[in-house]
Design an enzyme around this catalytic site. Structure first.
Site, PDB file in Angstrom:
ATOM      1  N   SER A   1       0.810  -1.221   0.000  1.00 35.64           N
ATOM      2  CA  SER A   1       0.000   0.000   0.000  1.00 35.64           C
ATOM      3  C   SER A   1       0.842   1.268   0.000  1.00 35.64           C
ATOM      4  O   SER A   1       0.505   2.247  -0.676  1.00 35.64           O
ATOM      5  CB  SER A   1      -0.939   0.009   1.210  1.00 35.64           C
TER       6      SER A   1
ATOM      7  N   HIS B   1       0.829   4.809   4.442  1.00 33.26           N
ATOM      8  CA  HIS B   1       0.018   5.435   3.403  1.00 33.26           C
ATOM      9  C   HIS B   1       0.431   6.885   3.181  1.00 33.26           C
ATOM     10  O   HIS B   1       0.663   7.316   2.045  1.00 33.26           O
ATOM     11  CB  HIS B   1      -1.457   5.383   3.787  1.00 33.26           C
TER      12      HIS B   1
END
Length: 239
Positions: free
Chosen positions: A126, A177
């Protein structure tokens, strides 16, 4: 731009880096679930565990990018790569795409090491994928002419929703993230802000701005890829 219409063979030929990353992800996942290696040994050796990193196991800053905790995790990240990776690989070239992906992923893992507890464990692509969004965002900011208005709007929308949902979902590595996104943006700002050198590099990457037509594409193909788009976005934002 984000709907794939190539055959499997053409996809591999046009996007070898994206293909290789997905293949590595799949192979490592299969090795974690098939009775080939002792249970949990591969995950234990390659996952990002802050305590072991500070003890000198620095490969754990890289290997978590390729490890996934469960089939859904693997599936959604693979869908995201299939959707958003090819366009960028063609725009900026294989070498630069690989650089963006790895630096964003490693930057996300370094931030996780510095900001999360020593007991913190993490896996998944991610951070690197958010790095791709960050790079796309830098293109929108510094070289807006390289993306159509529709594609730019889509990237901005997904990026904003992704950041918002990062703070609303449990078991998300928020640090990875955010810092993956930041790393991708900064790489883009450093490499494409100069219009002359940036345009030359993008042309070298083999991508030319063009309107994509869906004429002649079977309805079933569009429906399948539409479903993949939906699954990828939902998986990236809500897992």
């Amino acid at each position: 731009m984000f709907i794939r219409t190539e055959s499997f063979k053409d996809f591999i030929r046009f996007y070898p880096i994206v293909t290789a990353i997905i293949a590595i992800n799949i192979v490592l996942y299969l090795l974690t679930i098939l009775p080939i290696l002792p249970s949990g040994s591969l995950m234990g050796a390659l996952a990002g565990i802050n305590f072991y990193i500070v003890q000198g196991e620095y490969w754990r800053l890289i290997t978590p990018i390729f490890m996934h905790n469960g089939f859904a995790h693997l599936l959604f990240n693979s869908f995201s790569l299939i959707l958003f990776g090819p366009a960028l690989e063609r725009m900026i070239g294989k070498a630069r795409f690989l650089m963006v992906y790895f630096i964003a992923g490693i930057g996300a893992n370094l931030a996780t090491l510095l900001l999360e507890p020593l007991t913190y464990m993490h896996v998944g692509a991610s951070g690197a994928i958010f790095g791709l969004f960050g790079y796309f965002t830098s293109i929108i900011v510094f070289r807006r002419e390289l993306l159509s208005a529709q594609n730019a709007q889509l990237v901005i929308t997904i990026t904003i929703i992704g950041v918002i949902m990062t703070f609303m979902q449990p078991y998300i590595n928020v640090t990875a993230h955010l810092f993956g996104l930041l790393a991708g943006f900064l790489i883009g700002a450093a490499t494409i802000k100069n219009k002359t050198s940036g345009f030359s590099s993008i042309k070298t990457g083999g991508w030319k701005p063009a309107r994509q037509s869906f004429k002649g594409i079977p309805l079933a193909t569009l429906l399948v890829w539409g479903g993949i788009v939906l699954l990828a976005i939902l998986g990236l934002l809500f897992r």
